[in-house]
Design a protein around this motif. Structure first.
Motif, PDB file in Angstrom:
ATOM      1  N   ASP A 132       0.860  -1.181   0.000  1.00 29.08           N
ATOM      2  CA  ASP A 132       0.000   0.000   0.000  1.00 29.08           C
ATOM      3  C   ASP A 132       0.897   1.232   0.000  1.00 29.08           C
ATOM      4  OD1 ASP A 132      -2.438  -1.400   0.216  1.00 29.08           O
ATOM      5  OD2 ASP A 132      -2.152  -1.592   2.391  1.00 29.08           O
ATOM      6  N   VAL A 133       0.540   2.207  -0.820  1.00 33.06           N
ATOM      7  CA  VAL A 133       1.315   3.454  -0.865  1.00 33.06           C
ATOM      8  C   VAL A 133       0.353   4.622  -0.724  1.00 33.06           C
ATOM      9  CG1 VAL A 133       2.919   4.857  -2.192  1.00 33.06           C
ATOM     10  CG2 VAL A 133       3.008   2.368  -2.405  1.00 33.06           C
ATOM     11  N   GLN A 134       0.595   5.430   0.289  1.00 37.52           N
ATOM     12  CA  GLN A 134      -0.201   6.642   0.495  1.00 37.52           C
ATOM     13  C   GLN A 134       0.538   7.769  -0.237  1.00 37.52           C
ATOM     14  OE1 GLN A 134      -0.955   7.549   4.580  1.00 37.52           O
ATOM     15  NE2 GLN A 134      -1.950   9.490   4.104  1.00 37.52           N
ATOM     16  N   LEU A 135      -0.098   8.338  -1.248  1.00 34.98           N
ATOM     17  CA  LEU A 135       0.543   9.355  -2.076  1.00 34.98           C
ATOM     18  C   LEU A 135       0.300  10.775  -1.583  1.00 34.98           C
ATOM     19  CD1 LEU A 135      -0.257   7.855  -5.584  1.00 34.98           C
ATOM     20  CD2 LEU A 135       1.886   7.741  -4.317  1.00 34.98           C
ATOM     21  N   ALA A 136      -0.839  10.993  -0.929  1.00 34.80           N
ATOM     22  CA  ALA A 136      -1.138  12.350  -0.443  1.00 34.80           C
ATOM     23  C   ALA A 136      -2.181  12.271   0.654  1.00 34.80           C
ATOM     24  CB  ALA A 136      -1.647  13.211  -1.582  1.00 34.80           C
ATOM     25  N   SER A 137      -2.247  13.345   1.416  1.00 35.79           N
ATOM     26  CA  SER A 137      -3.280  13.465   2.446  1.00 35.79           C
ATOM     27  C   SER A 137      -3.715  14.926   2.484  1.00 35.79           C
ATOM     28  CB  SER A 137      -2.728  13.017   3.805  1.00 35.79           C
ATOM     29  OG  SER A 137      -1.742  13.917   4.258  1.00 35.79           O
ATOM     30  N   HIS A 142       2.102  16.083  -1.325  1.00 37.94           N
ATOM     31  CA  HIS A 142       3.066  15.254  -2.049  1.00 37.94           C
ATOM     32  C   HIS A 142       3.892  14.445  -1.041  1.00 37.94           C
ATOM     33  CE1 HIS A 142       2.055  17.334  -5.690  1.00 37.94           C
ATOM     34  NE2 HIS A 142       2.270  18.508  -5.094  1.00 37.94           N
ATOM     35  N   GLN A 143       3.479  13.243  -0.830  1.00 35.49           N
ATOM     36  CA  GLN A 143       4.228  12.349   0.059  1.00 35.49           C
ATOM     37  C   GLN A 143       4.143  10.927  -0.486  1.00 35.49           C
ATOM     38  OE1 GLN A 143       2.625  11.958   3.970  1.00 35.49           O
ATOM     39  NE2 GLN A 143       0.669  11.171   3.289  1.00 35.49           N
ATOM     40  N   VAL A 144       5.113  10.143  -0.150  1.00 33.41           N
ATOM     41  CA  VAL A 144       5.082   8.719  -0.515  1.00 33.41           C
ATOM     42  C   VAL A 144       5.335   7.947   0.772  1.00 33.41           C
ATOM     43  CG1 VAL A 144       6.157   6.907  -1.865  1.00 33.41           C
ATOM     44  CG2 VAL A 144       5.929   9.190  -2.839  1.00 33.41           C
ATOM     45  N   ASP A 168       7.231  -1.200   7.200  1.00 33.68           N
ATOM     46  CA  ASP A 168       7.636  -0.327   6.092  1.00 33.68           C
ATOM     47  C   ASP A 168       8.766  -1.033   5.328  1.00 33.68           C
ATOM     48  OD1 ASP A 168      10.362   1.323   7.165  1.00 33.68           O
ATOM     49  OD2 ASP A 168       9.065   0.401   8.676  1.00 33.68           O
ATOM     50  N   PRO A 169       9.031  -0.661   4.077  1.00 35.98           N
ATOM     51  CA  PRO A 169      10.045  -1.351   3.269  1.00 35.98           C
ATOM     52  C   PRO A 169      11.459  -1.328   3.878  1.00 35.98           C
ATOM     53  CG  PRO A 169       8.614  -0.086   1.851  1.00 35.98           C
ATOM     54  CD  PRO A 169       8.251   0.268   3.262  1.00 35.98           C
ATOM     55  N   ALA A 170      11.836  -0.251   4.577  1.00 34.13           N
ATOM     56  CA  ALA A 170      13.178  -0.177   5.165  1.00 34.13           C
ATOM     57  C   ALA A 170      13.360  -1.255   6.245  1.00 34.13           C
ATOM     58  CB  ALA A 170      13.419   1.206   5.753  1.00 34.13           C
ATOM     59  N   THR A 171      12.359  -1.421   7.091  1.00 34.51           N
ATOM     60  CA  THR A 171      12.419  -2.445   8.139  1.00 34.51           C
ATOM     61  C   THR A 171      12.419  -3.843   7.518  1.00 34.51           C
ATOM     62  OG1 THR A 171      11.231  -0.975   9.627  1.00 34.51           O
ATOM     63  CG2 THR A 171      11.329  -3.288  10.247  1.00 34.51           C
ATOM     64  N   LEU A 172      11.614  -4.015   6.479  1.00 31.97           N
ATOM     65  CA  LEU A 172      11.570  -5.302   5.783  1.00 31.97           C
ATOM     66  C   LEU A 172      12.923  -5.623   5.155  1.00 31.97           C
ATOM     67  CD1 LEU A 172       9.804  -7.698   4.922  1.00 31.97           C
ATOM     68  CD2 LEU A 172       9.165  -6.393   2.895  1.00 31.97           C
TER      69      LEU A 172
END
Length: 199
Positions: A132-137, A142-144, A168-172
């Motif tokens: 899942d990728v949150q692109l904006a709120s 502009h956030q990923v 999150d991908p870094a922890t993975l």
């Protein structure tokens, strides 16, 4: 592969040379029973009265014999290696032959008992994952913000269970590197020697 006995185990097994060979055979039967059902102090006391020795001496003798049989069975050492391992105890040849006979008669049963005592660990069955990728709120246009969600399916015999994990991908990525490092360590000579001795 020779079985290495500590001085304490040699001392405990030394009691066997002081009793009749028939008693050693009975101790072997008691040792296998104790593996199945657990220790029973009343048996030690009864045997101690018959032999006119302390119950602690009988207990140490039986536990020493139990250790000898379980370690030999666990490592599945050959007849020749078993004889060489027992030779350091300085027993008469008749007692060495009796111990070998006890080992050969009981090693399969002891291995079965030990395999039942091993803890049951759930095994991998399946893995489902989603990115899942949150692109904006509303606050940040502009956030990923990527998130990995995994559903790990495990089975323990006939029973199945599922665990949901999110990271999150870094922890993975860090987790993957640690697991790869552990696998590389498992292939080292030191670990191979330890695993050979465990089996």
């Amino acid at each position: 592969m020779l079985l290495v006995l500590s001085e304490e185990h040699k001392e405990h097994l030394g009691f066997l040379s002081e009793v009749d060979p028939a008693v050693v055979g009975e101790f072997g039967r008691i040792a296998v029973e104790f593996l199945k059902k657990g220790s029973n102090p009343k048996i030690y006391e009864g045997a101690a009265r018959k032999l006119s020795v302390s119950s602690e001496s009988v207990q140490h003798g039986v536990e020493g014999l139990m250790f000898l049989l379980t370690e030999s069975s666990k490592l599945m050492i050959s007849e020749l290696d078993f004889q060489d391992s027992v030779l350091v105890l300085g027993f008469p040849e008749q007692l060495n032959d009796l111990l070998l006979q006890l080992y050969l008669e009981n090693r399969k049963e002891i291995r079965q008992i030990l395999s039942k005592l091993a803890p049951s660990i759930p095994q991998y069955h399946n893995l489902e994952w989603r990115l899942d990728v949150q692109l904006a709120s509303r606050a940040l246009r502009h956030q990923v913000k990527p998130t990995v969600t995994m559903k790990l399916h495990l089975e323990d015999g006939a029973k199945r269970s599922a665990h949901v994990l999110q990271t999150d991908p870094a922890t993975l990525q860090h987790l993957i590197q640690e697991l790869e490092r552990a696998l590389a360590e498992l292939k080292s000579n030191h670990c191979r020697r330890i695993l050979r001795n465990i089996k």
